[in-house]
Design an enzyme around this catalytic site. Structure first.
Site, PDB file in Angstrom:
ATOM      1  N   ASP A   1       0.962  -1.382  -0.157  1.00 25.95           N
ATOM      2  CA  ASP A   1      -0.053  -0.208  -0.146  1.00 25.95           C
ATOM      3  C   ASP A   1       0.848   1.383  -0.174  1.00 25.95           C
ATOM      4  O   ASP A   1       2.138   1.255  -0.605  1.00 25.95           O
ATOM      5  CB  ASP A   1      -0.958  -0.021   1.163  1.00 25.95           C
ATOM      6  CG  ASP A   1      -2.129   0.953   1.086  1.00 25.95           C
ATOM      7  OD1 ASP A   1      -2.978   0.674   0.406  1.00 25.95           O
ATOM      8  OD2 ASP A   1      -2.015   2.213   1.654  1.00 25.95           O
TER       9      ASP A   1
ATOM     10  N   HIS B   1      -4.892  -7.630  -0.309  1.00 28.61           N
ATOM     11  CA  HIS B   1      -4.140  -6.448  -0.146  1.00 28.61           C
ATOM     12  C   HIS B   1      -3.263  -6.145   0.813  1.00 28.61           C
ATOM     13  O   HIS B   1      -2.202  -5.816   0.963  1.00 28.61           O
ATOM     14  CB  HIS B   1      -4.996  -5.385  -0.375  1.00 28.61           C
ATOM     15  CG  HIS B   1      -4.474  -3.839  -0.447  1.00 28.61           C
ATOM     16  ND1 HIS B   1      -3.699  -3.323  -1.358  1.00 28.61           N
ATOM     17  CD2 HIS B   1      -4.625  -2.933   0.798  1.00 28.61           C
ATOM     18  CE1 HIS B   1      -3.087  -2.028  -1.077  1.00 28.61           C
ATOM     19  NE2 HIS B   1      -3.815  -2.015   0.147  1.00 28.61           N
TER      20      HIS B   1
ATOM     21  N   TYR C   1      -2.922  11.719   1.280  1.00 26.14           N
ATOM     22  CA  TYR C   1      -3.221  11.741  -0.048  1.00 26.14           C
ATOM     23  C   TYR C   1      -3.268  13.284  -0.660  1.00 26.14           C
ATOM     24  O   TYR C   1      -2.891  13.130  -1.682  1.00 26.14           O
ATOM     25  CB  TYR C   1      -4.789  11.047  -0.051  1.00 26.14           C
ATOM     26  CG  TYR C   1      -4.815   9.606   0.036  1.00 26.14           C
ATOM     27  CD1 TYR C   1      -4.759   9.224   1.540  1.00 26.14           C
ATOM     28  CD2 TYR C   1      -4.950   8.776  -1.080  1.00 26.14           C
ATOM     29  CE1 TYR C   1      -4.811   7.739   1.716  1.00 26.14           C
ATOM     30  CE2 TYR C   1      -5.143   7.386  -0.869  1.00 26.14           C
ATOM     31  CZ  TYR C   1      -4.876   6.946   0.774  1.00 26.14           C
ATOM     32  OH  TYR C   1      -4.961   5.521   1.108  1.00 26.14           O
TER      33      TYR C   1
END
Ligand SMILES: *[C@@H]1O[C@H](CO)[C@@H](O)[C@H](O)[C@H]1NC(C)=O
Ligand SMILES: *[C@@H]1O[C@H](CO)[C@@H](O)[C@H](O)[C@H]1NC(C)=O
Ligand SMILES: *[C@@H]1O[C@H](CO)[C@@H](O)[C@H](O)[C@H]1NC(C)=O
Length: 440
Positions: A217, A408, A351
């Protein structure tokens, strides 16, 4: 006059004249917060505490759920989290999760803090158990969003158990700045690249001028930036979330639709094609990404005030990973770290601070790196790109492995398989570097 100056300034920011000329030295000098420890190079230890008041307040909030809405007929998860599963989780967190016991579990490892560039950085530091006749190699292990070092608790003993093909791992696993027990920046523009510099400085503080990196990630994205910016520091990059997202890579992926076999093994084609269907799937999974990239603080207000909102959002993100192999305790320990330290907002900001004009202009994501790379893709990873595409970014891929299971959150979901892959990769890097073998 002033407006002309303004236009000039905005213009130069847009063409990247200001930010992209940051040298590594400039990057080193930035202080991201002022702290009483900012001139202190010591390494401190601490234990994680769930204060009784905080726990009592959390439980009170968990007891005050409103029935949010009535689901549309025939709808399950299509519009977001199916609220029917919430009652189970709220009850578990409030009444079954043993706060005392889990506080002790979190303290299984010694927690360290040291100040880097104004930020107190939290990390675990695990030395290998057996080193006789074995080369000890340092590895930085990075978690992502919405994760924490808790993801690695089951893998760490396996990774450091002993000698594997002549090597033993010494692992540093930090909380990313703004996450868990690491300080957030208090000034803007602290994105993934800037975290990379803080991580290099953390490793230097611990005496490692060169080291390996492993990430999934965001951890993987940050490791990739480190491999791009610091090719002489990063000995090798192992990732379970490899990405090559340059315009060129996306164009090659799209163009590959004409004849996928040119790009990807037949057995893996359906993970990449049809291109448009893959893009639609990615868009439907990444609404959170757009929100966090633009207005993280709005989201942060809601999720800071309500543990039920935090839980809902987290369960939605976990579902995206395509797995549910974790214990309730693992999942809630991770949430506790966000809740207790009030870190959702500062974590979500990663982000916004990374997907912006400044970084697009700097385009590190598109610059190639010759650092040795080994990749692994879980079956249900959010995005799959073949070695041919990844090579547009990573020119020295030594091994690309595609698994036929898992998702994931590989380290947390399959610690055994994860540890084996990482140890194999590190031993492989070492044997190529020492010339014992061309490709292992
Ligand atoms: C850290 O050192 C600098 C330079 O000596 C000084 O200006 C600053 O006040 C110091 N900060 C703290 C918190 O002591
Ligand atoms: C919670 O864990 C503690 C420590 O392990 C234990 O003493 C206690 O009995 C547990 N509480 C419950 C309700 O199980
Ligand atoms: C690549 O790595 C995997 C996983 O460690 C291993 O099984 C495989 O043999 C390696 N492939 C090559 C060509 O070395």
């Amino acid at each position: 006059m002033y407006s002309l100056l303004g236009i000039f300034l905005i213009g130069s920011i847009l063409v990247g004249e200001i930010s992209s000329q940051l040298t590594l030295e400039d990057r080193d000098k930035v202080k991201w917060a002022s702290s009483p420890f900012e001139n202190d190079t010591s390494i401190r230890t601490f234990t994680i505490k769930f204060d009784q008041e905080v726990v009592a307040d959390l439980r009170r909030r968990l007891s005050q759920k409103r029935r949010p809405f009535v689901r549309l007929e025939g709808i399950n998860w299509e519009y977001g989290l199916n609220p029917d599963i919430l009652d189970y989780w709220i009850d578990y967190w409030n009444n079954k999760y043993n706060f005392t016991q889990q506080e002790a579990v979190l303290n299984t490892y010694t927690h360290y803090l040291t100040n880097i560039q104004g930020l107190d950085i939290h990390f675990l530091h695990i030395k290998p158990q057996v080193t006789d006749g074995c080369k000890v190699v340092p590895m930085l292990l990075l978690h992502g969003f919405p994760g924490s070092v808790r993801e690695f608790y089951r893998a760490l003993p396996l990774l450091t158990a002993g000698c594997h093909n002549g090597i033993a791992l010494e692992i540093v696993a930090p909380s990313l700045p703004g996450f868990g027990y690491s300080d957030p920046a208090t000034i803007p523009e602290f994105g993934g690249t800037e975290i990379g510099t803080v991580m290099v400085n953390l490793m230097k503080r611990l005496g490692f001028n060169q080291f390996y990196v492993q990430g999934g990630d965001w951890g993987s994205i940050i490791c990739s930036m480190m491999a791009t910016l610091y090719p002489n520091v990063i000995l090798g990059y192992h990732t379970n979330f490899p990405l090559s997202l340059s315009e060129l890579s996306l164009a090659a992926w799209w163009a590959g639709s004409v004849n996928p076999t040119n790009l990807v093994d037949a057995s893996l084609q359906s993970r990449m094609f049809p291109f448009v269907a893959q893009m639609k799937r990615l868009l439907s999974l990444t609404g959170y990404l757009h929100m966090q990239s633009t207005k993280p603080d709005t989201l942060g207000i809601a999720l800071t005030d309500s543990p039920i909102s935090l839980l809902t959002y987290y369960l939605m993100l976990l579902a995206r990973g395509g797995t549910s192999q974790f214990s309730n305790e693992e999942l809630l320990d991770n949430l506790m770290i966000y809740w207790i330290k009030n870190k959702f907002t500062t974590a979500a900001r990663l982000y916004a601070e990374s997907f912006n004009v400044r970084n697009l202009r700097e385009a590190l994501y598109a610059k190639t790196t010759a650092v040795p790379v080994r990749t692994v893709h879980a079956q249900n990873e959010v995005i799959y790109q073949s070695e041919a595409i990844l090579r547009l970014k990573y020119t020295n891929i030594q091994n690309a492995t595609a698994l036929t299971q898992y998702g994931h959150f590989l380290a947390m979901e399959a610690p055994q398989a994860f540890s084996q892959l990482v140890l194999d990769a590190m031993a492989g890097f070492e044997s190529v570097a020492s010339g014992t073998c061309n490709k292992a």
